[in-house]
Enzyme design. Structure first.
Site, short mmCIF file in Angstrom:
data_model
loop_
_atom_site.label_atom_id
_atom_site.label_comp_id
_atom_site.label_asym_id
_atom_site.label_seq_id
_atom_site.Cartn_x
_atom_site.Cartn_y
_atom_site.Cartn_z
N ASP A 1 6.29 -3.35 6.28
CA ASP A 1 5.21 -3.62 7.22
C ASP A 1 5.68 -4.39 8.45
OD1 ASP A 1 5.72 -6.08 6.15
OD2 ASP A 1 3.71 -6.47 5.39
N ASN A 2 7.00 -4.43 8.68
CA ASN A 2 7.46 -5.11 9.89
C ASN A 2 8.72 -4.46 10.42
OD1 ASN A 2 9.98 -7.01 9.18
ND2 ASN A 2 8.61 -6.93 7.41
N LYS B 1 4.31 -8.08 -7.17
CA LYS B 1 3.90 -6.73 -6.83
C LYS B 1 4.79 -5.66 -7.46
CE LYS B 1 1.47 -7.28 -2.41
NZ LYS B 1 1.46 -6.90 -0.98
N ASP C 1 10.34 -6.01 -3.93
CA ASP C 1 9.34 -6.65 -3.06
C ASP C 1 9.26 -8.11 -3.50
OD1 ASP C 1 6.88 -7.54 -1.78
OD2 ASP C 1 6.36 -5.43 -1.53
N CYS D 1 1.18 -20.94 30.25
CA CYS D 1 0.20 -21.63 31.09
C CYS D 1 -1.17 -20.96 30.99
CB CYS D 1 0.67 -21.71 32.53
SG CYS D 1 0.76 -20.12 33.37
N ARG E 1 -6.61 -1.17 -1.20
CA ARG E 1 -5.79 0.00 -0.86
C ARG E 1 -4.51 0.10 -1.68
NH1 ARG E 1 -5.13 -4.23 1.86
NH2 ARG E 1 -3.18 -4.79 2.88
N ALA F 1 0.83 -1.21 0.00
CA ALA F 1 0.00 0.00 0.00
C ALA F 1 0.86 1.25 0.00
CB ALA F 1 -0.93 -0.02 1.21
#
Length: 1057
Positions: free
Chosen positions: A577-578, A529, A505, A633, A516, A479
């Site tokens: 995006d990370n 992309k 990419d 747990c 988007r 995007a």
């Protein structure tokens, strides 16, 4: 297929179908939300279907109800300059019912600077008609039409919202008066971009209801105690900080002992603290609190009363600020836009760029309007600012259009849905600091019949040439990447023969991208992309020199993105995006000393960060704290919210359908090697893996689909009945801890086993999805009746379910710090040998060449049953623990870790970054000129500030920042390098290259390396291969001063060639 139905009609002027109206045309009957005029989203009483594959990220922001209201909304965008095109694009992507674009002007060369729908071939044609077909391609579900005649008030009655980007003040008064008094009111938005200045005005009518002011989920807390007092003190568990604020309304539920609070009545929060608050209520006569309880924020609608444009212009009230260093600027820009309207009315044109006569005329208009403004007269007028305004006022710059297109597009969504707080009512913005630091020559601002003439009229041809010659690296083509490519193509960046824009990419286009990532179309699904985006950007500007790669930017691709590549770059733009990828790019930009323009979005929020060599801190200098992870747990045995249930459900999905089949295949592919590896491991994890593989190929092996149904039914019994019975047998409801406190204290919730019922649709659907996926993993044909719930129920009822008896002595992990639920045993080795023997026997019963099919979780395919199984698992577990269940869509957001995303915040972020790009390419800008931004379009909130400067470190007469590197010429030995540091008053006691230690003064054997060349030690110890093109080697050196204090010095480069 591409929808071109309007081409066949010859681009006739079209509007949404006319509805009945009163005699004055102002009583058109439209679906409405209260008195806002926003539709409830139904068409003929039936809610429109939402394509969840397409809109999943947008649904995560808006929710279904808001999307339905959008799907029933008709919007007019008048003025198809660059700003109008951006707004129309964002609305088409959002999915309103119809977008009508209106313009009476024809395309000229200046329009190519900002309207990405237009090309040279469109010059001379009507602007609205020229945009229709390309706008329609963005979303075939949106009715796109064009209107080319002069607008009348009657035209406006057909819309829920109208937006004007190129309208005189007199006409705006007329249209806004009509919209304001219409029943129901029509949302009126006037927006304008003039060079580096922009404005927005919103009027949503005399009484507009905001249904959700911020779009955030209601805050909750788990109650630990409530006092019998006035006011009553409510304390919550310290699992998470409370987000309540004084004045918030909350409701109580599940409170035991003080049941009087469970009446559903909202109560006001006072004295909010991180883990407690008070309520103004006398609980002295209530029952004594014993345990349990959830407190939940109540989000109330808010009513706003908008002034008409005519009234607001006289009394604008408070302006929405974006930059507190420009606190006094909005009132001046308010005057400037009025003066521009007066100038255009008198001269029939905009002021000419660099024209002193026009500037003087404009300043007189400002002075006259200011004198007439009795209540809001400005005592001090910034003539220099106003001259900049006048000179560039005709230009619609792409970055400004992108930024304001995001803001205005979001305001339209608010007007149509009641979602988020509207802009109330004026917003002004400028970026004059984007201008070059040198004095602009009026001759340099003159047009040259170029598509960049609008931009040249603001920045001059000198900066335009720099932009065209720039070498840019964009990392990511999602995007953000699509928006950046569009912006750079329109700005003329990398558009000369000596320049290059590289985009990379490694991802391919999916359907969910299309809502988007606007350079992609449905026929591009499955394609790379970067390749598709590059071709689309080149179509916007054929001069763009762009190369597309499908490589991930990471250590493994440094042979692709090598030193020569990096040395040739002018700017790096992240579109990632990370965080890990961002950190890597930050490290590379630091190393090669390249500007990094960083941005990110999360729903309606966005941020930008400028990383400028030798001026600002780097991206990695400050990091958000890591997300808090629930203890193992808690997820496994003591969940207290739906997130815990979904985390468990996804883990079980991956264990059953991906990890175990992979282990089975590893064993079957090479039993000898697999057995040896398991025996060598010899631990609890190896034993647990073998148990799963043995079960899968032994007693749980499936041959027929009926076997899969049996497996699913028994798995249901194990997960949601037997395990709960064992847990509550081990820890009864009245159990206590070693300190005497109740074991089942908050946040723990006491569970109840489920009784399977074939008449419960949620039970049957869970069995269906589990059976089908089990069959898929075993390669079993799925019969037609598998999806018939009644036939499936008959088959399930035939399954024999053995009785379960809880066992004593079962170890259930309760330690929140435990990282592994497997418990070691002294006989692990013996058990592993036994399991391997059983596996060998199982393998003999398998068909030759048998392999299982591991199933990798895919969240974006609603037909694959993955989310059906995960949401089914999670909701059954939630039912065990009396936790509210969620639908499949909400489960997908959480389990799929979907990042909420909308086109508007993406457009705004990239527009802001490109305003900074002007500064970077021009050079010579001080840090005070740069801006980092945080924005939240939902509130709306805009916060801009100077970047944090790079930290300066000092030692004696030396000073440096993180951007510096110490370069040492010569093929030095280790001893010579140590002496180099000693001469600077530093004692170097350790040297490393990569992950290898080259020298440390503590190790006697390292002394023999002192007379060796540094590069030879690196080759010998670190196994460094220095390419022929590289003339240096990088060394990390640890130093201390004469007092023994560690000194953090820059990276050291030894130039040995």
């Amino acid at each position: 297929m591409r929808c071109l139905r309007f081409l066949s009609r010859g681009f006739l002027s079209m509007l949404p179908s006319k509805r009945s109206a009163g005699s004055d045309g102002a009583q058109s009957k439209r679906p409405k939300l209260g008195d806002n005029g926003a539709s409830n989203g139904t068409r003929n009483g039936v809610p429109p279907a939402i394509d969840e594959d397409l809109h999943s990220r947008q649904l995560a922001v808006y929710g279904r109800e808001t999307m339905r209201r959008l799907f029933a909304s008709d919007v007019l965008v008048s003025g198809l300059n660059g700003l109008g095109a951006e707004i129309a694009k964002n609305l088409a992507l959002a999915g309103v019912r119809s977008v009508t674009v209106h313009d009476v002007k024809d395309v000229d060369m200046w329009d190519l600077s900002a309207n990405f729908f237009l090309s040279d071939q469109d010059i001379g044609n009507n602007r609205a008609l020229a945009c229709v077909s390309k706008l329609q391609e963005l979303n075939n579900a949106v009715l796109v039409s064009a209107l080319t005649q002069e607008l009348t008030k009657e035209h406006l009655s057909k819309f829920q919202a109208v937006v004007f980007t190129d309208i005189s003040l007199d006409k705006a008064y007329e249209f806004d008066d009509y919209c304001h008094s219409h029943h129901p009111p029509i949302a009126f938005i006037k927006a304008q971009v003039s060079g580096l200045f922009g404005s927005v005005f919103c009027d949503f009518g005399p009484e507009f209801t905001v249904l959700d002011v911020d779009g955030e989920d209601p805050h909750t807390g788990i109650i630990a105690s409530i006092s019998n007092d006035s006011p009553a003190m409510v304390s919550c568990v310290d699992d998470e900080r409370l987000e309540f604020q004084d004045g918030d309304l909350v409701v109580f539920s599940e409170v035991q002992g003080m049941e009087e609070l469970n009446d559903g009545k909202p109560r006001k929060v006072k004295n909010a603290r991180p883990f407690s608050f008070t309520i103004e209520e006398d609980t002295g006569s209530y029952g004594v609190y014993s345990k349990g309880g959830i407190v939940t924020q109540v989000k109330e609608p808010k009513v706003l009363r908008f002034k008409s444009l005519r009234d607001a212009m006289k009394d604008p009230g408070d302006f929405l600020l974006s930059d507190f260093s420009k606190f006094e600027r909005s009132p001046v820009i308010h005057l400037a836009f009025q003066a521009l309207d007066s100038f255009r009315k008198e001269h029939g044109r905009y002021p000419t760029a660099g024209c002193e006569q026009d500037a003087q005329s404009f300043l007189k208009f400002v002075a006259d309007i200011n004198e007439a403004s009795i209540d809001s007269k400005q005592e001090k007028i910034d003539d220099k600012l106003l001259r900049h305004f006048a000179s560039g006022s005709r230009a619609v710059l792409n970055p400004m259009a992108a930024m304001f297109g995001g803001i205005v597009g979001q305001e339209v969504v608010k007007a149509c849905s009641g979602k988020f707080h509207p802009l109330y009512q004026f917003f002004y913005f400028d970026s004059v600091e984007s201008l070059p630091t040198y004095q602009l020559d009026p001759q340099d601002l003159k047009p040259s019949n170029s598509r960049y003439d609008a931009q040249i009229s603001v920045f001059g041809s000198k900066l335009q040439k720099k932009l065209q010659d720039a070498n840019i690296f964009i990392v990511g083509s999602g995007a953000l990447g699509c928006e950046f490519l569009k912006n750079l193509a329109l700005m003329g960046v990398s558009c000369s023969s000596k320049s290059k824009l590289t985009i990379t990419d490694d991802d391919v286009i999916e359907k969910s991208n299309l809502s988007r990532q606007f350079l992609f179309r449905d026929w591009n699904i499955g394609q790379a992309k970067s390749t598709v985006a590059a071709a689309a950007a080149r179509a916007i500007n054929p001069s763009l020199q762009i190369g597309a790669l499908q490589n991930r930017a990471c250590p493994d691709t440094e042979s692709v993105f090598h030193d020569t590549f990096w040395d040739g770059l002018d700017v790096v733009i992240n579109a990632l995006d990370n965080v890990n990828a961002r950190m890597y790019m930050d490290m590379r930009c630091l190393y090669f000393q390249k500007p990094l323009l960083e941005s990110g979005t999360l729903g309606a929020k966005c941020n930008t960060q400028m990383v400028i060599p030798h001026l600002t801190e780097n991206y990695g200098a400050s990091r958000d704290p890591p997300e808090k992870q629930a203890p193992m747990c808690t997820v496994h045995s003591f969940p207290h919210n739906i997130d815990h249930c979904l985390t468990w459900a996804r883990s079980e999905f991956e264990g059953l359908l991906e990890k175990t089949p992979n282990e089975v295949n590893s064993f079957l592919s090479n039993p000898t090697q697999y057995s040896a590896a398991m025996r060598k491991a010899g631990d609890a994890q190896a034993r647990e893996l073998l148990e799963r593989v043995s079960e899968c190929l032994g007693k749980e092996r499936c041959i027929t689909f009926e076997d899969c149904i049996t497996w699913a039914r028994l798995r249901f019994e194990d997960y949601f009945s037997n395990r709960v019975k064992q847990l509550t047998f081990t820890f009864p409801e009245d159990a206590s801890t070693s300190t005497g406190t109740p074991f089942w204290s908050a946040p723990k919730r006491f569970p109840r086993p489920l009784q399977f019922s074939a008449t419960d649709s949620s039970h049957i659907h869970l069995i269906m999805s589990a059976s089908i996926l089990r069959a898929e993993s075993f390669g079993i044909a799925i019969p037609d009746w598998a999806k018939n719930t009644s036939k499936l129920a008959d088959a399930v009822n035939k399954v024999a379910v053995p009785e379960f008896e809880p066992k004593k002595g079962v170890n259930i992990v309760t330690d929140e710090k435990a990282t592994n639920l497997s418990s070691a045993s002294v006989d692990d080795v013996a058990v592993i040998d036994d399991l391997l023997s059983k596996l060998e026997e199982c393998a003999k019963n398998l068909p030759p060449g048998f392999q299982m099919k591991p199933i990798q979780f895919e969240k974006d395919d609603d037909t694959n049953f993955h989310m059906d199984l995960i949401s089914g698992f999670a909701n059954m577990r939630a039912r065990n623990y009396s936790i509210p269940e969620v639908d499949k869509l909400k489960a997908k957001f959480i389990a799929g870790r979907i990042i909420p995303a909308i086109a508007t915040s993406t457009a705004m972020a990239t527009g802001l970054v490109c305003l900074e790009l002007y500064k970077v390419i021009a050079g010579e800008h001080p840090i005070e000129d740069y801006r980092n931004t945080f924005a939240n379009l939902a509130l709306p909130l805009f916060s801009m500030a100077e970047p944090v400067p790079a930290k300066v470190m000092k030692h004696q007469d030396l000073s440096w920042t993180v951007w510096d590197r110490w370069s040492i010429k010569g093929d030095l030995t280790v001893a010579e390098l140590l002496q180099w540091f000693s001469d600077k008053g530093l004692s170097a006691y350790s040297m490393s290259c990569g992950t290898s230690l080259l020298y440390n003064s503590m190790f006697p054997r390292h002394k023999e390396r002192l007379q060796k060349k540094v590069v030879d030690v690196a080759r010998e110890v670190a196994k460094v291969e220095v390419p022929e093109y590289r003339r240096h080697i990088d060394i990390v050196v640890a130093c201390e001063d004469n007092d023994g204090n560690d000194i953090d010095i820059p990276l050291v480069s030894v130039h040995f060639r």
